[in-house]
Write a protein that holds these residues in place. Structure first.
Motif, short mmCIF file in Angstrom:
data_model
loop_
_atom_site.label_atom_id
_atom_site.label_comp_id
_atom_site.label_asym_id
_atom_site.label_seq_id
_atom_site.Cartn_x
_atom_site.Cartn_y
_atom_site.Cartn_z
N TRP A 46 0.82 -1.21 0.00
CA TRP A 46 0.00 0.00 0.00
C TRP A 46 0.85 1.26 0.00
N ASP A 89 0.64 6.96 -0.70
CA ASP A 89 0.01 6.18 0.37
C ASP A 89 -1.37 5.76 -0.13
N GLY A 105 -3.59 3.90 1.77
CA GLY A 105 -4.55 3.69 2.84
C GLY A 105 -4.50 2.36 3.55
N GLY A 112 -4.73 -0.42 6.13
CA GLY A 112 -5.45 -0.52 7.39
C GLY A 112 -6.81 0.14 7.40
N ARG A 113 -7.12 0.90 6.35
CA ARG A 113 -8.45 1.50 6.28
C ARG A 113 -9.47 0.47 5.78
N PRO A 114 -10.76 0.75 5.94
CA PRO A 114 -11.79 -0.17 5.42
C PRO A 114 -11.74 -0.27 3.90
N GLN A 164 -12.52 2.60 1.52
CA GLN A 164 -11.64 3.76 1.56
C GLN A 164 -10.28 3.47 0.93
N ARG A 165 -9.71 2.31 1.21
CA ARG A 165 -8.33 2.09 0.82
C ARG A 165 -8.19 1.80 -0.68
#
Length: 456
Positions: free
Chosen positions: A379, A402, A404, A406-408, A411-412
């Protein structure tokens, strides 16, 4: 020549390159300053290129079993890449035939309709090897691409005067030789004999079914389960380019030099080299054949070589004053928001007909605890801007991005310019993996952001 009438004559240009674009969602809806700053960076370059590792269609064609993500996106998302400033894409990769020949050719047709230039695939081998030409204000750039990771059905084939060619990707084949010590070599030879494979090989060769096979040194080589093993004092795996592919690709590079001011070659490669473990990752070095091919494209006159495939950053080499990116990782990583998947994908994780794509994608990643979702290396990447002056490489600016981690899932996957500490971590990673190639990357501040700088 005493006067300059065209800007291209000055031989000044900036070429921005990124990794795999696995885009499934709109881009222009978002307004974060660090996202818009990345968009401005891509638009400011004379030419911006990424690898299109996604298919664009409406499920008109049959899927092919691969056990992986079945890449599909709304064809309108090609306009989102153009909005971001992407001028051309490479299309040769291991996902090109997720939806068979029809899905791939439909994708190329949607690229044409969107006026997004593409290279690496076509209705026959010549189309797949031919360049996409990007006309920029400061010169014409020929973009070509190939993939070393492909299925036999996805490999484009040449035509004849009396028979059409085969649609597909520009495949970069390579030979693999497994070097083993005497005891293993003897065991393989015995297994071949006892299992009857030796007679089968002889039968296939006698009746011409193995016409592309090379002569075997019977004293020092054995073929077992379609792999070649060579007697040696040490264990090793060595790869070598397919010379027919190198020759054919060389013809198109040579032709592109008469039609363009600059040439860029991209290769999608999941294969890895013989390196050891590094930060918990054991596939960081490129395979020998890719190193040979990358340097060879520069020898043929290409201004840059751009690799991608393993979804993380590999090293950068400056070879004969030209950049070689062995992998630029991901650029957009939205492979978790595809709309539909085949039944076999669900069965793989014990899911039934009551499960939805959301259930499958969450189960596959263990709710973010395994595979791609669990490791930040997938990521974090860079967009590299190569600046040339008077025909020579002046510098490479590496802009950390970046996506994202670790985001849901909703979002990522979308890139923004990275901030501390991720920006510094990413650049230090690149420093480490580029050191074996003798490349020095300084970490500096530019316009308020941390960047990596390679000065030539």
């Amino acid at each position: 020549m005493t006067t300059t009438i065209y800007d291209a004559e000055r031989r000044d240009i900036s070429i921005a390159v990124g990794g795999d674009a696995m885009i499934t969602r709109r881009m222009r809806a978002f307004q974060e300053p660090r996202f818009l700053k990345l968009v401005d960076l891509l638009r400011a370059a004379d030419v911006s290129l990424v690898n299109l590792e996604m298919l664009f269609h409406d499920y008109e064609s049959t899927w092919q079993w691969s056990g992986n993500t079945y890449t599909r996106s709304d064809p309108r998302n090609l306009d989102e890449l153009k909005w971001m400033g992407i001028n051309a894409v490479t299309t040769a990769n291991n996902h090109s035939f997720d939806f068979s020949e029809g899905g791939f050719l439909t994708t190329l047709e949607h690229c044409r309709e969107a006026d997004l230039l593409h290279a690496g695939g076509g209705r026959n081998l010549d189309e797949a090897r031919s360049p996409a030409y990007v006309d920029s204000a400061r010169g014409r750039v020929a973009v070509m691409s190939a993939t070393s990771t492909f299925s036999d059905t996805s490999r484009a084939g040449p035509g004849r005067p009396d028979f059409a060619g085969r649609p597909g990707v520009n495949a970069l084949r390579h030979d693999i030789a497994h070097h083993v010590q005497q005891d293993v070599f003897d065991a393989l030879r015995k297994a071949n004999l006892e299992l009857g494979y030796e007679e089968e090989h002889a039968f296939m060769e006698h009746f011409g079914f193995r016409g592309d096979s090379k002569e075997t040194d019977v004293d020092n080589e054995v073929e077992f389960l379609d792999h070649k093993f060579i007697l040696d004092e040490t264990f090793a795996v060595r790869t070598a380019l397919n010379e027919d592919d190198r020759l054919g690709i060389g013809n198109w590079i040579r032709g592109a030099q008469t039609q363009s001011d600059w040439q860029v070659y991209g290769v999608h490669c999941h294969e890895s080299g013989p390196d050891g473990d590094f930060h918990g990752h054991s596939r960081l070095s490129p395979p020998h054949f890719l190193v040979d091919f990358a340097r060879w494209t520069i020898d043929q006159g290409c201004a840059a070589f751009v690799g991608h495939g393993p979804h993380f950053l590999r090293g950068i080499e400056i070879y004969k004053n030209r950049p070689i990116f062995y992998s630029l990782g991901n650029f957009i990583f939205q492979n978790e928001s595809v709309l539909w998947l085949p039944h076999e994908s669900y069965r793989r994780f014990g899911l039934d007909f009551n499960s939805t794509p959301g259930d499958y994608l969450d189960t596959r990643s263990g709710s973010g605890t395994r595979a791609f979702a669990a490791d930040p290396v997938f990521w974090q990447s860079v967009v590299a801007v190569c600046n040339y002056a008077g025909g020579d490489l002046k510098e490479v600016i590496l802009h950390p991005i970046d996506m994202g981690f670790g985001r849901p899932i909703p979002q990522r996957g979308r890139p923004v310019l990275a901030e501390e500490p991720i920006a510094r971590e990413t650049l230090r990673w690149l420093q480490d993996v580029s050191r074996p190639f003798g490349t020095e990357i300084s970490i500096e501040e530019k316009d308020g952001d941390l960047v990596g700088v390679i000065r030539v």
